[in-house]
Design a protein around this motif. Structure first.
Motif, mmCIF file in Angstrom:
data_model
loop_
_atom_site.group_PDB
_atom_site.id
_atom_site.type_symbol
_atom_site.label_atom_id
_atom_site.label_comp_id
_atom_site.label_asym_id
_atom_site.label_seq_id
_atom_site.Cartn_x
_atom_site.Cartn_y
_atom_site.Cartn_z
ATOM 1 N N ARG A 67 4.060 -4.865 -9.595
ATOM 2 C CA ARG A 67 3.489 -3.626 -9.073
ATOM 3 C C ARG A 67 4.445 -2.932 -8.124
ATOM 4 O O ARG A 67 4.500 -1.709 -8.056
ATOM 5 N N GLU A 70 6.789 -0.661 -9.923
ATOM 6 C CA GLU A 70 6.241 0.394 -10.782
ATOM 7 C C GLU A 70 6.817 1.763 -10.460
ATOM 8 O O GLU A 70 6.772 2.674 -11.281
ATOM 9 N N ASN A 75 1.061 6.161 -4.541
ATOM 10 C CA ASN A 75 0.123 5.319 -5.268
ATOM 11 C C ASN A 75 0.759 4.013 -5.725
ATOM 12 O O ASN A 75 0.243 3.330 -6.590
ATOM 13 N N THR A 76 1.923 3.665 -5.141
ATOM 14 C CA THR A 76 2.504 2.346 -5.396
ATOM 15 C C THR A 76 2.539 1.590 -4.070
ATOM 16 O O THR A 76 2.439 2.200 -3.005
ATOM 17 N N ILE A 77 2.684 0.264 -4.154
ATOM 18 C CA ILE A 77 2.650 -0.530 -2.926
ATOM 19 C C ILE A 77 3.970 -0.415 -2.161
ATOM 20 O O ILE A 77 4.995 -0.061 -2.739
#
Lengths: 344, 439
Positions: A67, A70, A75-77
């Motif tokens: 993740r 990504e 909206n990504t960690i």
């Protein structure tokens, strides 16, 4: 009908309103081994700083890094926890998605211990014992024969007559890799089985694979859940011996007794000194592109590795983390935002 | 040859015996179900009820100016530099002083006495001091959480034997705790905070609560209700009353019934791909959770709504049409009100199902450690856009923690969830009984 119209419009409005969103909290995902440490730090961070408490998800090192890789964006960690170092394939996947600047932070070391029911027999293991007990096939007189040991006293006459029943982490856990390499493979090499295979003309990769193949006849059970599941299995079958993290054992000393490995009792001290052989570093990875964009990313990382938190007297050590002797270097890495592959 | 009707022949006896046997089987089945239910409830209640009580230490804490506000200016900026790590020794000293004042003697070191207070307590005191800086320099009475092991002792989870083997406490600490309880310093009372406080880390199970999870579940249910009810009812009315009977509607019908049986994790995968990756909504947000659960609940609502519409007799429609109502008027004025109890029941059961769902939330980041209460609306993250967890997720999270005190809390969360479900199902039954019409 006006009610239906109203709900329909509010629902549509809700979707519109959230189409473009921003976030003010740090988001972290990854290893379930690092999770308790990360949540301890997040809690104290939220208490003492003006930033909101970071959100920490678990799910495993691989899932977290996937993740993480990504892409870049809200909206990504921001941070991935990992109980192993990032693989080059993962760095490539990250780069392909635009995540090029990654800061690697080593937070300390985690011991892997062997523990059994508190009322059962005590054990003093060596890696060789574990290899003999759990290997799928033994190399005897120049050929591979299936492992027929059923009781511990067959493995080593010093052991009690107790059926072999091991609960080891499943293959999705980072702990499994450490167990295979530092216990099973080490035992295979110490016992001379590895050398014997090489001498018999087996090539190195095959020999290594044969060493690390775990028996599948039910004497060894893969646990895909957490340590709580391993504990429950041991409480149900008191002959069982399980693989745990040091921190988990230290929180359950009234139910478990720990076995020594190569005559060393696992404690934070013996692991820090390098005497206890089965340990591994724990990491988190920061997306450098998010520093300054998502508030608190750098502050959280700096706080995580500060002496108050990750030092030998900090709350993480108290919970079971083995403090990194080179913590100062780690602190500098975070402070200077040194990315992987640059400089060091 | 004829026999008297008063004597039963072999064939009748056989039939009667078969009936008796069948009754016995039925009774047996009910008994097995009841026993397992009692066993399940018994184990949940016995494991979880403890968490509804919590142990507190009433302590007079001196708040020394030298430690908390060296400048003496009561400047919040400066005072907030003293972290909770700096507050912990003050609490430890206060408890040591309290023990000495009561004339109790113990072999414990001051550090071990300090361990009897929860790590959360430092944050409690710090927040109160920062809210009222004038408290510095005075002595204030606080009700502070006792540590998880001490709390466990008063609930029977920790005993002198287990404490002797435990690295986090000792039998001496338990003896001291008992003496403090007899002196009225330690008190166990009902744990309202369990429903209010957010989750806590592994080191302070005593401070963990369901606050964030309950809010998150509430927000998600709001989203599900606002979306699934209108969409579900509208599509059922169309399919049932207006749609022509042809292959296409048959196909849609089959698909809806099929969707009801799709494993819920599939909706999570869909949610991750569409709502987070494509629409770029926030991860871990109740909005995404609600949308995913809406997709999951829709088939249930559609199927039950259609059944409710079907059960309205055609004579009602015919009568309405006969006096000149349009098709739409007949549906909205006559059929829908009569079907409403059935629709409500279906919706509530669908909501209850969504409330207990964990699997799809796993993939959209709601299985997480969240301590900030999510706001319903903020200008940055929009409606229901802030990170939250949900009740079943909290249960899942707590069962994975290493401290045994979380096990108790996980079961207490199960009890809370069961109570919510019980209320929802009771409302569904009540509404059905009250408004149901029989023909």
């Amino acid at each position: 009908m006006s009610l239906m119209k109203l709900t329909a419009t509010t629902a549509a409005a809700a979707l519109m309103a959230t189409a473009a969103t921003a976030r003010d909290n740090v988001q972290v995902a990854g290893s379930s081994t690092v999770l308790p440490y990360a949540s301890i730090v997040a809690e104290v961070f939220g208490e003492n700083f003006d930033f909101p408490t970071p959100v920490i998800e678990s799910g495993g090192s691989s899932a977290g890094l996937k993740r993480f890789c990504e892409g870049v964006g809200e909206n990504t960690i921001d941070i991935a926890n990992a109980s192993r170092a990032i693989k080059s394939s993962e760095v490539e996947a990250c780069a392909a998605a635009g995540v090029t600047d990654i800061i690697e932070v080593r937070i300390g070391y985690d011991g892997i211990v062997f523990a059994s029911d508190i009322n059962g027999n005590a054990f003093e293991f060596t890696p060789e014992d574990w290899y003999k007990a759990l290997a799928n096939e033994h190399f005897i007189d120049g050929e591979l024969v299936p492992n027929t040991f059923t009781n511990w006293n067959e493995v080593n006459p010093a052991f009690p007559d107790q059926p072999i029943q091991a609960f080891i982490p499943g293959t999705k856990h980072g702990t499994r890799e450490v167990f295979e390499e530092k216990v099973i493979l080490a035992g295979c090499e110490e016992g001379g089985f590895f050398q014997a295979m090489l001498d018999a003309g087996v090539d190195e990769d095959t020999a290594e694979g044969k060493c690390m193949a775990i028996r599948t006849d039910g004497r060894s059970v893969d646990i895909d859940g957490d340590y709580t599941e391993t504990l429950a299995r041991i409480q149900a079958d008191t002959n069982g011996i399980g693989v745990f993290g040091l921190a988990f054992y230290e929180n359950n000393t009234d139910k478990l007794q720990v076995a020594t490995m190569a005559d060393v009792v696992p404690t934070t001290e013996t692991i820090a000194a390098g005497d206890y052989p089965v340990s591994r570093p724990l990491y988190f990875y920061i997306k450098a592109a998010h520093i300054g964009v998502v508030p608190g990313v750098k502050e959280f990382a700096e706080f995580f590795v500060s002496d108050d938190i990750a030092g030998p007297d900090g709350p993480l050590a108290e919970y079971g983390l083995v403090s990194d002797p080179a913590l100062i270097e780690v602190q500098e890495t975070v402070a200077d935002e040194v990315t992987m592959g640059s400089g060091s | 040859m004829t026999t008297s009707l008063l004597t039963t022949d072999a064939r009748t006896k056989k039939r009667n015996a078969a009936e008796k046997r069948f009754k016995a089987y039925g009774l047996g089945a009910i008994c097995i179900a009841m026993v397992s239910l009692v066993f399940l409830l018994g184990s949940v209640l016995s494991s979880g009820l403890g968490a509804f009580q919590q142990t507190y230490i009433a302590l007079d804490v001196q708040l020394p100016e030298a430690r908390l506000d060296k400048s003496g200016t009561r400047d919040l900026e400066v005072m907030s530099k003293v972290t909770t790590i700096g507050y912990a020794p003050i609490l430890r000293d206060a408890l040591v002083a309290q023990v000495a004042a009561l004339g109790l003697t113990t072999d414990l070191s001051d550090k071990d006495v300090g361990k009897m207070i929860s790590k959360e307590a430092a944050a409690t005191v710090r927040n109160r001091v920062l809210a009222n800086p004038e408290l510095v320099g005075t002595t204030v009475r606080f009700d502070l959480l006792a540590s998880g092991r001490i709390d466990g002792y008063f609930k029977g989870r920790v005993t002198a034997e287990s404490a002797a083997l435990d690295q986090n406490t000792s039998p001496e600490a338990l003896v001291l705790a008992q003496e403090l309880k007899d002196a009225g310093v330690i008190e166990t009372k009902f744990n309202w905070n369990f429903f209010v406080l957010p989750d806590a880390s592994d080191q302070r199970p005593e401070a963990a609560g369901l606050g964030v999870a309950i809010l998150g579940s509430l927000y998600m249910m709001a989203v599900v209700l606002c979306l699934a009810l209108p969409i579900g009812v509208a599509s059922s009315i169309y399919l049932e009353e207006f749609a022509p009977r042809n292959r296409w509607t048959d196909l849609i019908e089959v698909n809806i019934s099929n969707l009801a049986a799709v494993p819920s994790i599939v909706f999570g995968i869909l949610g991750l791909a569409i709502f987070i990756n494509f629409m770029e909504l926030n991860q871990s947000s109740p909005l995404v959770g609600g949308l995913v659960l809406t997709l999951m609940t829709l088939p249930t609502i559609i199927i039950s709504t259609r059944a409710a519409l079907k059960s309205v007799p055609p004579s009602i429609r015919d009568a309405a049409l006969g006096v000149g109502a349009s098709k739409m008027q007949s549906v909205f004025h006559h059929v829908l009100p009569l079907a409403a109890p059935g629709i409500l029941t279906g919706t509530i059961i669908g909501l209850a199902q969504a409330l207990g769902e964990t699997a799809p939330l796993l993939l959209i980041g709601m299985v997480a450690f969240v301590r900030e209460y999510p706001a319903a609306y903020t200008s940055e993250s929009g409606l229901f856009g802030e990170a939250a967890t949900a009740l079943p997720v909290q249960v899942y999270n707590w069962t994975q923690r290493s401290d045994p005190a979380f096990f108790e809390r996980a079961f207490a969360a199960v009890i809370t969830l069961l109570v919510f479900l019980l209320i929802m199902n009771a409302v569904a039954i009540y509404l059905r009984r009250k408004f149901e019409r029989r023909w």
